[in-house]
Design a protein around this motif. Sequence first.
Motif, PDB file in Angstrom:
ATOM      1  N   TRP A 193       0.254  -0.446  18.056  1.00 52.46           N
ATOM      2  CA  TRP A 193       0.320   1.011  17.916  1.00 52.46           C
ATOM      3  C   TRP A 193      -1.067   1.637  17.810  1.00 52.46           C
TER       4      TRP A 193
ATOM      5  N   TRP B 145       0.817  -1.213   0.000  1.00 52.63           N
ATOM      6  CA  TRP B 145       0.000   0.000   0.000  1.00 52.63           C
ATOM      7  C   TRP B 145       0.856   1.273   0.000  1.00 52.63           C
TER       8      TRP B 145
ATOM      9  N   GLN C 161       1.901 -17.417  18.448  1.00 53.99           N
ATOM     10  CA  GLN C 161       1.463 -16.024  18.346  1.00 53.99           C
ATOM     11  C   GLN C 161       0.685 -15.584  19.588  1.00 53.99           C
TER      12      GLN C 161
ATOM     13  N   ARG D 135      -4.098  -7.604  24.104  1.00 55.42           N
ATOM     14  CA  ARG D 135      -5.077  -6.521  23.927  1.00 55.42           C
ATOM     15  C   ARG D 135      -6.436  -6.924  24.481  1.00 55.42           C
TER      16      ARG D 135
ATOM     17  N   MET E 110      -7.829   5.874  15.542  1.00 50.84           N
ATOM     18  CA  MET E 110      -7.901   4.457  15.873  1.00 50.84           C
ATOM     19  C   MET E 110      -8.447   4.278  17.283  1.00 50.84           C
TER      20      MET E 110
ATOM     21  N   GLU F  44      -5.322  -7.427  11.261  1.00 52.42           N
ATOM     22  CA  GLU F  44      -4.972  -6.225  12.031  1.00 52.42           C
ATOM     23  C   GLU F  44      -4.616  -5.059  11.111  1.00 52.42           C
ATOM     24  N   ILE F  45      -3.744  -5.339  10.148  1.00 51.29           N
ATOM     25  CA  ILE F  45      -3.303  -4.283   9.235  1.00 51.29           C
ATOM     26  C   ILE F  45      -4.505  -3.765   8.448  1.00 51.29           C
TER      27      ILE F  45
ATOM     28  N   HIS G  37      -6.676  -1.370  10.335  1.00 52.86           N
ATOM     29  CA  HIS G  37      -6.107  -0.161  10.923  1.00 52.86           C
ATOM     30  C   HIS G  37      -5.342   0.718   9.949  1.00 52.86           C
ATOM     31  N   VAL G  38      -5.078   0.232   8.744  1.00 47.45           N
ATOM     32  CA  VAL G  38      -4.304   1.017   7.776  1.00 47.45           C
ATOM     33  C   VAL G  38      -5.228   1.528   6.671  1.00 47.45           C
ATOM     34  N   ARG G  39      -5.081   2.822   6.347  1.00 47.66           N
ATOM     35  CA  ARG G  39      -5.822   3.425   5.245  1.00 47.66           C
ATOM     36  C   ARG G  39      -4.890   3.654   4.061  1.00 47.66           C
TER      37      ARG G  39
ATOM     38  N   ARG H 150      -3.882 -13.462  11.264  1.00 50.03           N
ATOM     39  CA  ARG H 150      -4.344 -12.397  12.156  1.00 50.03           C
ATOM     40  C   ARG H 150      -3.635 -11.075  11.888  1.00 50.03           C
ATOM     41  N   ASN H 151      -2.391 -11.126  11.475  1.00 51.54           N
ATOM     42  CA  ASN H 151      -1.692  -9.863  11.224  1.00 51.54           C
ATOM     43  C   ASN H 151      -2.296  -9.140  10.013  1.00 51.54           C
TER      44      ASN H 151
ATOM     45  N   ALA I 263      -3.652  -1.396  16.766  1.00 45.71           N
ATOM     46  CA  ALA I 263      -3.318  -2.494  15.853  1.00 45.71           C
ATOM     47  C   ALA I 263      -2.198  -3.301  16.496  1.00 45.71           C
ATOM     48  N   ILE I 264      -2.308  -4.619  16.430  1.00 46.24           N
ATOM     49  CA  ILE I 264      -1.270  -5.457  17.037  1.00 46.24           C
ATOM     50  C   ILE I 264      -0.782  -6.479  16.027  1.00 46.24           C
ATOM     51  N   VAL I 265       0.500  -6.467  15.762  1.00 47.73           N
ATOM     52  CA  VAL I 265       1.115  -7.442  14.858  1.00 47.73           C
ATOM     53  C   VAL I 265       2.117  -8.250  15.672  1.00 47.73           C
ATOM     54  N   ARG I 266       1.939  -9.563  15.659  1.00 48.47           N
ATOM     55  CA  ARG I 266       2.802 -10.437  16.445  1.00 48.47           C
ATOM     56  C   ARG I 266       3.265 -11.598  15.571  1.00 48.47           C
ATOM     57  N   GLU I 267       4.482 -12.026  15.743  1.00 46.18           N
ATOM     58  CA  GLU I 267       4.968 -13.169  14.982  1.00 46.18           C
ATOM     59  C   GLU I 267       5.827 -14.061  15.857  1.00 46.18           C
TER      60      GLU I 267
END
Lengths: 277, 277, 277, 277
Positions: free
Chosen positions: D48, A48, D97, D104, D53, A73-74, A77-79, A69-70, D57-61
Motif C-alpha cells: 500500500w 500502535w 515469502q 517491489r 510514502m 516494512e511496518i 511506513h507506519v507513524r 521483513r514484515n 509498504a509490502i507485507v507478505r506471508e
Amino acid sequence: MCRWLAYSGTPVLLETILYKPEHSLIDQSLHSRMGVETTNGDGFGVGWFGPEMRTPAIVREIGPAWSNRNLREIAGHVRSHLFFAHIRASTGSAVQQTNCHPFRHGRWMWMHNGAIAEFPRVRRDLALAVDPRLFRQIEGSTDSEMMFFLALTLGLEEDPPGAVARMAGLVEEVGHEHGVEYPLQMTVAVTDGRRLWAFRYSSQGDSRSLYYSTRVETLRSLHPGMSFLQEVSDDTRLIVSEPLGDLPGVWNKVPESSYGVVQPEGDALMPFTPQAA
Amino acid sequence: MCRWLAYSGTPVLLETILYKPEHSLIDQSLHSRMGVETTNGDGFGVGWFGPEMRTPAIVREIGPAWSNRNLREIAGHVRSHLFFAHIRASTGSAVQQTNCHPFRHGRWMWMHNGAIAEFPRVRRDLALAVDPRLFRQIEGSTDSEMMFFLALTLGLEEDPPGAVARMAGLVEEVGHEHGVEYPLQMTVAVTDGRRLWAFRYSSQGDSRSLYYSTRVETLRSLHPGMSFLQEVSDDTRLIVSEPLGDLPGVWNKVPESSYGVVQPEGDALMPFTPQAA
Amino acid sequence: MCRWLAYSGTPVLLETILYKPEHSLIDQSLHSRMGVETTNGDGFGVGWFGPEMRTPAIVREIGPAWSNRNLREIAGHVRSHLFFAHIRASTGSAVQQTNCHPFRHGRWMWMHNGAIAEFPRVRRDLALAVDPRLFRQIEGSTDSEMMFFLALTLGLEEDPPGAVARMAGLVEEVGHEHGVEYPLQMTVAVTDGRRLWAFRYSSQGDSRSLYYSTRVETLRSLHPGMSFLQEVSDDTRLIVSEPLGDLPGVWNKVPESSYGVVQPEGDALMPFTPQAA
Amino acid sequence: MCRWLAYSGTPVLLETILYKPEHSLIDQSLHSRMGVETTNGDGFGVGWFGPEMRTPAIVREIGPAWSNRNLREIAGHVRSHLFFAHIRASTGSAVQQTNCHPFRHGRWMWMHNGAIAEFPRVRRDLALAVDPRLFRQIEGSTDSEMMFFLALTLGLEEDPPGAVARMAGLVEEVGHEHGVEYPLQMTVAVTDGRRLWAFRYSSQGDSRSLYYSTRVETLRSLHPGMSFLQEVSDDTRLIVSEPLGDLPGVWNKVPESSYGVVQPEGDALMPFTPQAA
C-alpha cells in the motif's frame, strides 16, 4: 525473559525508535546487555495507536524480530504517537503468536518482562481468579497474559495502578500458598491509548531493569546538536528495558518498587506496593 | 472441523497411506468431500510409533498439509505400524502448533474431529474438572485438547472406553447446565501404542462421518489384483473420517453412537453411551 | 555464517549428537563460541540416511533450532548412521526454507559454512556456469546452493574432491574477474550416503574452524569411563564446525586447505587446492 | 494460479475492500469461483501507499490469508488510496515469502496471476535476458518475479505498457524457441504510486478473468441506497481477478488482449499486443 519499549509523544515512524538507535530493540533481540538471556528470538510484537484509531493495531510473529521483513516494512511506513514493542525469550512456554506481547483488550494494551515463579504450579489457582466472562478470552499459556487478565478482573480499566497492585498482591498470595518464596518478577507497561503506565516490581526486591528517558527540554540543553530532539515535542517519553545507547544524561533508572505514568496532565513517578486483592 | 486417519498393521512408509491413495488425507486437505469445510488448511499433525519407541513421535505444523515439504519428507522416509494423521480446519481458535492434533500424554495419543458446542461458554467449568496435576500441561486453547485432559482425568489410561464415556457425559452435563441443547459432536481416535480406539458420537445423534476398512482377508478376495493387499498383514486396519477412494467393499461406516477397538487379541465394534462422570 | 556437524558411524538417535553434548549444536544456535555470529537463528536443517533409504530425508525450517519442537521430536525418535545438521546465520539472503541446508540432489547432500565474497556481484556469472539441466532445480538464493550446483556441474557425482576443487577454482576465477581479492571462504560437507567428505578452504588462507573427532579406539583408552564410547563402533566419526565440548583429546583441527574423507575403506586427510574448472 | 485486486481512489481502511465485500478476496482464498484452483492458500501479500510514502509498504506471508491475524490487524487499521492485494495458489514453486506478490522495485509494485508455460525449461534463458544489475535482486523462484525483472529491464519505469508488451514478446519468443505452443498466460497489475496499469493477455487468447469496476458516478445512480458509494470519490476504481459480489452493473470484463490505466488525467482501456523485445 524479554525486552520491551514503550513510546509516547510526537508521531514518528516506528523505525525511528525500533531500528535506528545504536542499541535498538532490534539489536537487543540479538545482543541484549541487561537481559537474563542475550538472545530474544522467540517471537515479537508491536502495537500502535494512530490517528482515528479506537483500538491499537497489534502485529505479532513467532520468529526472531531481527530477520522479520514484515516488521521492517511496518516500522518503515507506519507513524504512531503511542506504541509498544516487545521481543520475547521464552522460558518454556510455547513459541506461538498467542504467547507474544503486547496483549490487547478493547483499547488496552499490556506487555511484560519477568515471570510468575513456578507458574505451572500456581497457574490453575490464578486462572480460577479470572472473571469467568474474561476467562474465555485467554488464548495463550503465558504468565504474562494471565497477569493481564487478572489485572482486568481487578479493575484495570477503572484504576490501573490499583488493579496492578491487587494483581501483584494476588500473585504473591497464591504463590505463598504454594510455598513459593518470591512469587513475582515484573516490569509491565500498560496503556489505554491516552495514558501510559510502567511498573517495576519483584517480590525479592531485585527487579529486572527499567529506564525512562529524561525530559526532552533537558535533553535539548544537554545535546544541542541532536536534530532529533528539535523535532519531538516536550512531552515525548520513552520507557525501555535497557537503554537504547550510551548517550549521557538520557536514561534514568525507574526505582525499585515504583511505577510511572506518562499523560497529558503531567508525568509522575510513584512508589508501588502490592495490595490484598 | 477436521479430517483424520488412524493406521494399525504392517509397518509402511507413511506416504503409502497419507499421499498415495486416490482421495488421500493430503487431497482431503484441499478437497474434503464429507467435511463441514472443504478446505482443511489450518495446521496438521502426524504421530507415529516405530520399533523400540516408548512414546510416539509427534510432528505438528500450522500451515496447510498440502504444501508442507517436511511432512512429505517424513512421510517418504519413516515407517510405522501405528500412526495418526490429522488435518485441521479451525472454527475460531488460534492457528498454532499447540492447537494441532494429535495430542500426547506419555504413551497416549489423541485426535478429534468435531466440537464442544459453545466452547467459550463452558470452557472454564470444564477446565476446573481437569485434574490439577494435569491442568498445568494444557498448552493450547481447543476443545479437543480439553477433551483429552478430561478423559485422562477420568481414567483414560486404565479404561479408555469408560473414560471417554465419562468425558462425554461430563461435557453433556456441563453443556446442559449452560443451556446448550446438543453439547458434543465427536469422532475421536486414541491409542497407547498397542491398541487403538475410535469413537463416533454426538449429542444430537447426527455425528460426523467415520469409516473403518474391511478385513484384509476379505479385501484380498474382493480385489485379488491389488498388490498392496498382498503385502500387508491380516490385522492391518484403517479408520478414517472419509474414505480414501471409491474402491467397492473397502469402507464401512462406523455406526452412530459406537466405538471400535483394534488390538492384537481381535478387533471389536461396540455401542457407546455417555456416562455420568 | 553458520555451524554444522556431520556424523557417520553406529546408528544413534539424532538427539545423542544434536542435543546431549555439553556444547551441542542446539546450544551453539544460541551461544556459538567460534562462529562469526554468536547466534545462529535463521533456520536449520537435518538430513539423514536410515536403513533401506536410497535418498536422505531432509527436514528444514526457517525459525531457530533451539525452540523447534518438531526437530526435538525427530531427534528423539529417529536413528541414523549418517546424518548432517546445520544451523544458519543469514548474512543477508532471505530466511526461507530453500535457503536452509542441507541441500539435496538424488542421493547427495551438501552443506556449507562461509561465503562467496560479494556474491550479488558474481552471482549471475556463476549461475551461467551451472549446467542448464541443473539450473532449473535451483530454488533458493544462497551462495551455498550455487556452490553445490556448480560442484554437480563439474563432476561431483564421479569425483567429489576433484569437483569441489574445480568449483573453488571457478569461484576464485570469477571473483578475480570482478576484482574480488579473496573470493571464497568455506567449510563444506558432502555425502552420497556411503562416504562423507569435508573440506576446509579459503582464498585468504584463514578459513572458518573445522574439527574431526579422534579415532574411537584411541578415545576409549583416553576416557575408559565413558559408556557412550563403548557403544559406538570403531569407525564412528564426527566432523563439526566447533567442538561439542571440552573433553581433552577428542577434537582435532582439520588443517588449512585440506579435506578429509570418512569411508568404509579407511578414513583419510589430504591437501586441498582449487583447480581450473 | 492466484487471485488479486488493485484499488485506487478515496483512502479507505484496507478491510473495506479486503474483508467486507460479500465475495471478498479473503473469501476467495477459501472459495474462489473463477480461479483455476478454488483454494488460494499458499501465501499472500498486500502492498500500500499512504500519505508521504515514497515507496509502498509490502507485507507478505507464507500461510493462508484467511487465518492470518496480522493481515486482519493491518487491514483494520491502515488506510490507503492505492493498494494491491494478492493470494497465491502455487503451481509448484516453493511456498516462501520471496515468491509472494506484490514484488517491489523502488516505487514500483507488480503482481501477477497466470504462468509462463513450462517455466523450468525457459527459466535460464529468461534469466539471462535480465539486466545484470537487476539480476542480483531476484530473490525468489517464480515466473511472476522474472516477468517483473524482465519488464524493468525492458523499460518499465519509462514506458509501462511498452515494457510489458516487450516482456510478453520476449517470453513468447523464448517459449517458441523451446517448442512451447502457448508460452504466456497473465493478468498483471503494476503501479508507480500515481498511476495503475492492468493487463490481460494470453498467447492462446483464452486469458484468466479480469474485471474493473464501473465509474462511481454511474454506480451511484444504479444503487442510490449504497452509502459506501456516497463516501468515495468519482475517480475510485477497483480491478479484480473476479467480482467481489453479485451487485448488478458493478463489474465489467477487461477484454481479451487489452490493458487499462487508472490515472488522474483520466482512465483508459486499450488493446495489448506483445512486441519484439
